[in-house]
Every structure is written in structure tokens, then in C-alpha cells.
Design a protein around this motif. Structure first.
Motif, PDB file in Angstrom:
ATOM      1  N   LEU A   1       1.072  -1.162   0.050  1.00  0.00           N
ATOM      2  CA  LEU A   1      -0.029  -0.134   0.242  1.00  0.00           C
ATOM      3  C   LEU A   1       0.788   0.950   0.104  1.00  0.00           C
TER       4      LEU A   1
ATOM      5  N   ILE B   1      -5.726   0.475   5.125  1.00  0.00           N
ATOM      6  CA  ILE B   1      -4.669  -0.114   5.948  1.00  0.00           C
ATOM      7  C   ILE B   1      -4.511  -1.558   5.907  1.00  0.00           C
TER       8      ILE B   1
ATOM      9  N   LEU C   1       2.653  -1.228   4.621  1.00  0.00           N
ATOM     10  CA  LEU C   1       2.690   0.387   4.228  1.00  0.00           C
ATOM     11  C   LEU C   1       4.192   0.217   3.832  1.00  0.00           C
TER      12      LEU C   1
ATOM     13  N   VAL D   1      -0.349   8.160   8.669  1.00  0.00           N
ATOM     14  CA  VAL D   1      -0.166   6.964   7.983  1.00  0.00           C
ATOM     15  C   VAL D   1       0.369   6.136   8.666  1.00  0.00           C
TER      16      VAL D   1
ATOM     17  N   ALA E   1      -0.736   2.834  10.588  1.00  0.00           N
ATOM     18  CA  ALA E   1      -0.394   1.692  10.190  1.00  0.00           C
ATOM     19  C   ALA E   1       0.297   0.783  11.177  1.00  0.00           C
TER      20      ALA E   1
ATOM     21  N   VAL F   1       5.934  -1.099   8.403  1.00  0.00           N
ATOM     22  CA  VAL F   1       5.875   0.027   7.558  1.00  0.00           C
ATOM     23  C   VAL F   1       7.520  -0.287   7.390  1.00  0.00           C
TER      24      VAL F   1
END
Length: 398
Positions: free
Chosen positions: A230, A297, A303, A316, A320, A327
């Protein structure tokens, strides 16, 4: 206690981190019995999206090369705001979260002249008229101490505007040092950069961002995910989507990449859509409301945050990690502190597509159990708001 929140714009469907933070604060402050009015430019959100008791709107009449001619624009907005506040209940404290186009002159009008002011700086606007300390022509990083003549190219302003830009930046530093009584920044790196520009840090309360989370996301923290990678954020060059897409083109991963963007740079977005047209792994999502963002998410395997500028603790990444999603983030100086969370993986050579190809491959193959932190982060935000209310009361009564 009546609080006046001030931002660049209201929290609508395309809200950025500043507006989301203000929205979270308005909701939390109202829940604590404070009366919150929100001042910004443009139309207020629809009634069902409102969190403050009152929305005070001024026209979004912004010159493209602001702060060229800033004295005139600030004076015009100040006159409008003074008139709007004259018939409203007195304000006990002003909390400024973004002042770039509304200006600061309104704080010297009769309704607010003697009212205490605190500030949360969510970007570099105080010292960079283009907000992000980014050289637009090259994509390279700027600094808070760069000569004001260097700002003209980014602003598209004439050479004659150099004096306006210089006086505007100087005014902002003086305002922060003299009028503001308490100050929050989003990252330790941001605080250091502002200090180098002359902002005193003795009023600093906290230098790390703290955001709320929609209560409806609680159940998402327990759900599984992992069906796609994402990218989520503004569609502009400094967010690094082009680097990510170059890397994906060389990656053998069969996992889809979902791209969920907030409109920002239309020409850049058009180029990115053309670049991805032939890659069936890339799926562009329609604009998402904040409530819709949570399930997207939660369904991600990871992410990816390929920012190319000194990002200010992107919301974000916070969201996440609250949902247990790992991440992979650019190791820009302002985001290095995120590595304190073992679910955040920093990409050191963040301007190189080859490094992001390695990150994509690592993220696609990541199979570690998820460890959500939703409850802990919700509690941290409540403590953050309590801390802020304590500062409010101290400044109002001193």
C-alpha cells in the motif's frame, strides 16, 4: 474555556495530517467540556462531519506567490476575521496549527490582542513559504537558513518579492519567540531545524507527533491482512511515488500495489497514472474518507512510505502501526525516530529505486505475526490532550 483553533483549511474529504490532527483535537477537547471554535479558509465540512462547536470561515483568496505582498493579504484577512469575531463570545486562548495563508495579523485585532496564543507546527511553514523545505526545481532538500532569494523560484515570484519573503520569514520567527507561549513540533528533527532558523525552543512542550484514531478501527486491529502492498498519501513528487513505481517495475513480486492518494499535484498524478497503466499489479483507489482508510490499511501486508523530503511523522505510519501493519519508510532525518518501533523498517538509500526494490521484496515476503498497538496509541493520545488542556489552563490563568 473557549478555544479558537486555527488551521489553513478545514478537515474535509481531502484533509491532510494538519487538518486531521485539528479534527481529532476538536473532538477530544469538546469531550472534555471545552468550547471549541475552528477558524480556517474555505467552506466548513458538512454538518455530519463536524467536531467543533462552531466553524468560522474566511474566503480562500490566496495569491499564488504568497508571501509576496503578504502585508496586504494579512491585513485583508485580519479585517474579515475581526468582523467575524466581534459578534461572537470572547476567546480565552488561540491555538494556531497552520497560518500560512490566513496570516497572523488577525491576532493583533481587538478581539484577540490580549489573548494567549500557543502553536503546533506541523510543517516548516514558519521558515519556508512553500511549507516543506524542498527545492521544487530539483526535488532536493532545502534548509531553514537558506537565503530568501532562493524561495522565489519555488514560489514563482518575481525578483522584487525577495524583500517580502525575507520580512515574512522574519515576522514568523519573531511571532514564535515573543507571542507564542507554548510550542509543539512533530519531530525532533523539525525542532532542530526551526532552532537553526532562530526559533527559541525553551517554550517547547513536545517534539513528537501524537494523533488520535477513529474508534471504529478498534476491531481492525485484530483482523488479518496481507493481500497487497500500500501507498497512501498526497499525490506530489516529494511523497516519492515515482521512486516506488520505478522500483516495482523491476520487482518480481506478484503482490498488487494499491495506490490511495489525496489530490495535490494534478500534472504529477497524471504522469504517474500513465506510468502504471501497463502494470496490472498497480491499482488506483478512488478518494477515501478517513473512515474508509482503516480497512484499506488493515488489509495491507505492508505500508510503503517513500518520502523524499523531511516528512513530519506521517499520520499514515502512525495508523498502520496502530493496526499492526509493518512500515517500510525512507530514512529521511525527520523519520529516523520511527525506528524506535520495531515494526518500522528504514530504507537508507531512499532516493534510489534499487533500494526500494529491495524494500518491496522484503515487504512482500514479510510473514511475522502482527502486533497491533491500537489501545496503547489511543491512550497516548488521550494523555497528550490532557497535557494540552493543562497548558491551556496554565496560560489562561497566568
Amino acid at each position: 474555556m473557549r478555544i479558537l483553533l486555527v488551521t489553513h483549511r478545514f478537515a474535509g474529504e481531502e484533509a491532510g495530517g494538519t487538518e486531521i490532527l485539528a479534527d481529532d483535537l476538536a473532538r477530544a477537547l469538546m469531550a472534555r467540556g471545552l468550547d471549541v471554535a475552528w477558524l480556517a479558509a474555505g467552506d466548513p465540512p458538512s454538518p455530519q462531519r463536524r467536531t467543533a462547536a462552531e466553524y468560522i470561515s474566511v474566503p480562500a483568496v490566496f495569491a499564488r506567490d504568497y508571501p509576496a505582498g503578504w502585508h496586504v493579504q494579512d491585513a485583508q484577512q485580519a479585517a474579515r476575521i475581526e468582523q467575524l469575531l466581534a459578534s461572537r463570545p470572547a476567546v480565552d486562548l488561540v491555538h494556531v496549527l497552520h497560518f500560512s495563508r490566513i496570516g497572523l495579523a488577525f491576532l493583533d485585532t481587538a478581539p484577540l490582542r490580549n489573548v494567549p496564543v500557543i502553536a503546533t507546527l506541523t510543517d516548516y511553514t514558519a521558515v519556508c513559504p512553500d511549507h516543506q523545505l524542498l527545492v521544487r526545481s530539483t526535488g532536493g532538500q532545502c534548509t531553514s537558513t537558506a537565503p530568501s532569494t532562493g524561495c522565489l523560484g519555488c514560489l514563482g515570484a518575481p525578483t522584487a518579492a525577495a524583500g517580502d519573503v525575507e520580512s515574512w520569514r522574519a515576522r514568523n520567527v519573531v511571532w514564535l519567540n515573543r507571542r507564542v507561549r507554548a510550542l509543539w513540533t512533530q519531530t525532533p528533527h523539525q525542532a532542530v531545524e526551526l532552532a537553526q532558523a532562530g526559533v527559541t525552543v525553551d517554550k517547547m512542550v513536545r517534539d513528537r507527533a501524537c494523533y488520535g484514531l477513529p474508534a471504529s478501527w478498534q476491531s481492525l486491529a485484530e483482523s488479518g491482512g496481507g493481500e497487497y502492498l500500500l501507498f497512501l498519501g498526497r499525490c506530489s513528487p516529494e511523497k516519492g511515488l515515482h521512486i516506488l513505481l520505478d522500483a516495482l517495475a523491476d520487482s518480481p513480486t506478484p503482490l498488487p500495489l494499491l495506490v490511495a492518494t489525496v489530490p495535490d499535484d494534478a500534472a504529477y498524478e497524471e504522469r504517474m497514472r500513465l506510468v502504471t497503466a501497463a502494470d496490472r499489479r498497480v491499482r488506483w483507489l478512488p478518494p477515501l474518507s478517513r473512515s474508509d482508510v482503516g480497512p484499506v490499511i488493515a488489509g495491507a501486508r505492508a505500508l510503503l512510505v517513500p518520502s523524499q523530503w523531511w516528512e513530519n511523522h506521517p499520520i499514515v505510519a502512525h495508523e498502520a502501526r496502530a493496526l499492526g501493519v509493518p512500515v517500510w519508510s525512507s530514512a529521511v532525518p525527520s523519520m529516523r525516530h520511527l525506528a524506535d518501533d520495531e515494526g518500522v523498517h528504514l530504507v537508507e538509500q531512499y532516493a534510489a529505486p534499487a533500494s526500494w526494490r529491495q524494500a518491496i521484496d522484503a515487504a512482500a515476503g514479510y510473514q511475522e505475526p502482527r502486533v497491533p498497538s491500537f489501545g496503547r496509541r489511543t491512550s497516548a493520545f488521550e494523555a497528550f490532550v490532557d497535557e494540552m488542556v493543562s497548558v491551556y489552563r496554565k496560560e489562561v490563568t497566568r
